[in-house]
Design a protein around this motif. Structure first.
Motif, PDB file in Angstrom:
ATOM      1  N   GLU A  50     -14.175  -8.455   7.390  1.00  0.00           N
ATOM      2  CA  GLU A  50     -15.325  -8.241   6.519  1.00  0.00           C
ATOM      3  C   GLU A  50     -16.196  -9.501   6.498  1.00  0.00           C
ATOM      4  OE1 GLU A  50     -16.265  -7.196   1.814  1.00  0.00           O
ATOM      5  OE2 GLU A  50     -14.196  -7.357   2.500  1.00  0.00           O
ATOM      6  N   GLN A  51     -17.502  -9.283   6.437  1.00  0.00           N
ATOM      7  CA  GLN A  51     -18.438 -10.393   6.272  1.00  0.00           C
ATOM      8  C   GLN A  51     -18.749 -10.501   4.795  1.00  0.00           C
ATOM      9  OE1 GLN A  51     -22.048 -10.250   8.613  1.00  0.00           O
ATOM     10  NE2 GLN A  51     -23.088 -11.645   7.199  1.00  0.00           N
ATOM     11  N   ILE A  52     -18.517 -11.717   4.216  1.00  0.00           N
ATOM     12  CA  ILE A  52     -18.747 -11.877   2.775  1.00  0.00           C
ATOM     13  C   ILE A  52     -19.903 -12.825   2.462  1.00  0.00           C
ATOM     14  CG2 ILE A  52     -16.380 -11.289   2.160  1.00  0.00           C
ATOM     15  CD1 ILE A  52     -15.836 -14.275   1.762  1.00  0.00           C
ATOM     16  N   GLY A  53     -20.566 -13.369   3.501  1.00  0.00           N
ATOM     17  CA  GLY A  53     -21.701 -14.239   3.233  1.00  0.00           C
ATOM     18  C   GLY A  53     -22.265 -14.841   4.503  1.00  0.00           C
ATOM     19  N   THR A  54     -23.269 -15.707   4.316  1.00  0.00           N
ATOM     20  CA  THR A  54     -23.900 -16.394   5.447  1.00  0.00           C
ATOM     21  C   THR A  54     -24.124 -17.855   5.083  1.00  0.00           C
ATOM     22  OG1 THR A  54     -26.127 -15.851   4.678  1.00  0.00           O
ATOM     23  CG2 THR A  54     -25.112 -14.329   6.254  1.00  0.00           C
ATOM     24  N   TYR A  55     -24.277 -18.682   6.136  1.00  0.00           N
ATOM     25  CA  TYR A  55     -24.543 -20.103   5.972  1.00  0.00           C
ATOM     26  C   TYR A  55     -25.533 -20.515   7.054  1.00  0.00           C
ATOM     27  CZ  TYR A  55     -23.655 -25.148   6.454  1.00  0.00           C
ATOM     28  OH  TYR A  55     -23.788 -26.506   6.571  1.00  0.00           O
ATOM     29  N   ASN A  56     -26.691 -21.068   6.623  1.00  0.00           N
ATOM     30  CA  ASN A  56     -27.706 -21.524   7.561  1.00  0.00           C
ATOM     31  C   ASN A  56     -27.888 -23.031   7.387  1.00  0.00           C
ATOM     32  OD1 ASN A  56     -29.849 -21.966   9.223  1.00  0.00           O
ATOM     33  ND2 ASN A  56     -31.192 -20.441   8.288  1.00  0.00           N
ATOM     34  N   PRO A  57     -27.235 -23.861   8.227  1.00  0.00           N
ATOM     35  CA  PRO A  57     -27.322 -25.312   8.066  1.00  0.00           C
ATOM     36  C   PRO A  57     -28.695 -25.895   8.399  1.00  0.00           C
ATOM     37  CG  PRO A  57     -26.118 -24.779  10.047  1.00  0.00           C
ATOM     38  CD  PRO A  57     -26.386 -23.485   9.341  1.00  0.00           C
ATOM     39  N   MET A  58     -29.577 -25.094   8.971  1.00  0.00           N
ATOM     40  CA  MET A  58     -30.911 -25.579   9.320  1.00  0.00           C
ATOM     41  C   MET A  58     -31.824 -25.686   8.102  1.00  0.00           C
ATOM     42  SD  MET A  58     -30.523 -26.107  12.485  1.00  0.00           S
ATOM     43  CE  MET A  58     -32.149 -26.406  13.094  1.00  0.00           C
ATOM     44  N   LEU A  59     -31.467 -25.038   7.011  1.00  0.00           N
ATOM     45  CA  LEU A  59     -32.272 -25.087   5.794  1.00  0.00           C
ATOM     46  C   LEU A  59     -31.934 -26.340   4.988  1.00  0.00           C
ATOM     47  CD1 LEU A  59     -32.038 -21.339   4.708  1.00  0.00           C
ATOM     48  CD2 LEU A  59     -33.941 -22.492   5.836  1.00  0.00           C
ATOM     49  N   PRO A  60     -32.855 -26.805   4.129  1.00  0.00           N
ATOM     50  CA  PRO A  60     -32.562 -27.983   3.309  1.00  0.00           C
ATOM     51  C   PRO A  60     -31.384 -27.737   2.361  1.00  0.00           C
ATOM     52  CG  PRO A  60     -34.816 -27.208   2.939  1.00  0.00           C
ATOM     53  CD  PRO A  60     -34.186 -26.291   3.930  1.00  0.00           C
ATOM     54  N   LYS A  61     -30.709 -28.822   2.000  1.00  0.00           N
ATOM     55  CA  LYS A  61     -29.500 -28.694   1.183  1.00  0.00           C
ATOM     56  C   LYS A  61     -29.759 -28.096  -0.185  1.00  0.00           C
ATOM     57  CE  LYS A  61     -26.762 -32.222   3.387  1.00  0.00           C
ATOM     58  NZ  LYS A  61     -25.869 -33.343   3.233  1.00  0.00           N
ATOM     59  N   ASP A  62     -30.947 -28.297  -0.719  1.00  0.00           N
ATOM     60  CA  ASP A  62     -31.233 -27.767  -2.052  1.00  0.00           C
ATOM     61  C   ASP A  62     -31.761 -26.331  -2.027  1.00  0.00           C
ATOM     62  OD1 ASP A  62     -33.599 -28.421  -0.868  1.00  0.00           O
ATOM     63  OD2 ASP A  62     -34.458 -29.444  -2.617  1.00  0.00           O
ATOM     64  N   SER A  63     -31.864 -25.749  -0.853  1.00  0.00           N
ATOM     65  CA  SER A  63     -32.364 -24.383  -0.729  1.00  0.00           C
ATOM     66  C   SER A  63     -31.303 -23.371  -1.172  1.00  0.00           C
ATOM     67  CB  SER A  63     -32.758 -24.107   0.723  1.00  0.00           C
ATOM     68  OG  SER A  63     -33.112 -22.752   0.891  1.00  0.00           O
ATOM     69  N   GLY A  64     -31.731 -22.353  -1.885  1.00  0.00           N
ATOM     70  CA  GLY A  64     -30.815 -21.302  -2.327  1.00  0.00           C
ATOM     71  C   GLY A  64     -30.411 -20.371  -1.189  1.00  0.00           C
ATOM     72  N   GLU A  65     -31.213 -20.331  -0.134  1.00  0.00           N
ATOM     73  CA  GLU A  65     -30.942 -19.466   1.013  1.00  0.00           C
ATOM     74  C   GLU A  65     -29.939 -20.082   1.992  1.00  0.00           C
ATOM     75  OE1 GLU A  65     -32.416 -16.329   1.492  1.00  0.00           O
ATOM     76  OE2 GLU A  65     -32.978 -16.669  -0.603  1.00  0.00           O
ATOM     77  N   ARG A  66     -29.594 -21.347   1.790  1.00  0.00           N
ATOM     78  CA  ARG A  66     -28.691 -22.040   2.720  1.00  0.00           C
ATOM     79  C   ARG A  66     -27.314 -21.374   2.753  1.00  0.00           C
ATOM     80  NH1 ARG A  66     -28.353 -27.517   4.963  1.00  0.00           N
ATOM     81  NH2 ARG A  66     -26.186 -28.166   5.088  1.00  0.00           N
ATOM     82  N   VAL A  67     -26.741 -21.092   1.586  1.00  0.00           N
ATOM     83  CA  VAL A  67     -25.435 -20.428   1.507  1.00  0.00           C
ATOM     84  C   VAL A  67     -25.585 -19.198   0.624  1.00  0.00           C
ATOM     85  CG1 VAL A  67     -23.039 -20.617   0.768  1.00  0.00           C
ATOM     86  CG2 VAL A  67     -24.188 -22.601   1.731  1.00  0.00           C
ATOM     87  N   LYS A  68     -25.265 -18.052   1.201  1.00  0.00           N
ATOM     88  CA  LYS A  68     -25.226 -16.793   0.441  1.00  0.00           C
ATOM     89  C   LYS A  68     -23.788 -16.307   0.488  1.00  0.00           C
ATOM     90  CE  LYS A  68     -29.882 -15.294   1.545  1.00  0.00           C
ATOM     91  NZ  LYS A  68     -30.686 -14.263   2.197  1.00  0.00           N
ATOM     92  N   LEU A  69     -23.232 -15.988  -0.675  1.00  0.00           N
ATOM     93  CA  LEU A  69     -21.825 -15.631  -0.742  1.00  0.00           C
ATOM     94  C   LEU A  69     -21.632 -14.497  -1.744  1.00  0.00           C
ATOM     95  CD1 LEU A  69     -18.989 -16.599   0.221  1.00  0.00           C
ATOM     96  CD2 LEU A  69     -18.952 -18.073  -1.769  1.00  0.00           C
ATOM     97  N   ASP A  70     -20.900 -13.469  -1.320  1.00  0.00           N
ATOM     98  CA  ASP A  70     -20.540 -12.376  -2.222  1.00  0.00           C
ATOM     99  C   ASP A  70     -19.292 -12.831  -2.986  1.00  0.00           C
ATOM    100  OD1 ASP A  70     -19.945 -10.057  -3.545  1.00  0.00           O
ATOM    101  OD2 ASP A  70     -19.849  -8.790  -1.746  1.00  0.00           O
TER     102      ASP A  70
END
Length: 172
Positions: free
Chosen positions: A35-55
């Motif tokens: 199962e996929q429970i989230g995503t991680y985009n290291p290219m985004l700034p550290k303070d971005s809310g879109e950087r780590v999405k987790l269910d």
């Protein structure tokens, strides 16, 4: 079956994008997952809310059935307040290597030599100022002493003449 919560890499070369997945520990990193429970985009700034999405609900479920998170995923879970990450201490990690220690010692020695040279230069600069002050005072004293000194040779000459006369008298 041993289950892990880990990252599965996607994205292009030099542009990583990760899925946070629950998978069997024996499956390959980018292979089949449960199962996929989230995503991680290291290219985004550290303070971005879109950087780590987790269910969070699904992450709690998989942790309750015994899934073990990887180190990076454990950081995400700790940030979300789901699981606490224990503090680590590696005192040797911050310690420089042998070559770096030698370079630091050489640099410290050079700095010490430079400081000594600067102090010596300051002392030399201060010494001539003292010497000029000392030279002025003895010059005045010497001038005062020279006047009586001029009289002294005259007295010595008179005594020499008297002794010369006495020797002449004795010789006769």
């Amino acid at each position: 079956m041993a289950v892990a919560i880990r990252l599965s890499r996607g994205g292009a070369k030099k542009r990583p994008y990760y899925r946070i997945v629950v998978s069997d520990v024996r499956s390959p990193r980018d292979g089949k997952y449960l199962e996929q429970i989230g995503t991680y985009n290291p290219m985004l700034p550290k303070d971005s809310g879109e950087r780590v999405k987790l269910d969070e609900d699904r992450a709690r479920h998989w942790l309750s059935v015994g899934a073990k998170p990887s180190d990076r995923v454990l950081r995400f879970l700790d940030a979300a307040g789901i699981m606490e990450r224990p503090a680590r201490n590696n005192p040797k990690k911050g310690e420089p290597g042998e070559a770096a220690k030698e370079r630091a010692e050489e640099k410290a020695a050079k700095l010490a030599e430079a400081e000594e040279a600067a102090k010596a230069a300051e002392e030399e600069a201060a010494a001539p100022a003292e010497e000029t002050a000392a030279e002025e005072a003895p010059a005045e004293e010497a001038a005062a002493e020279e006047a009586p000194a001029e009289e002294a040779p005259a007295e010595e000459a008179a005594t020499e003449e008297a002794t010369a006369e006495e020797t002449e008298e004795k010789a006769e």
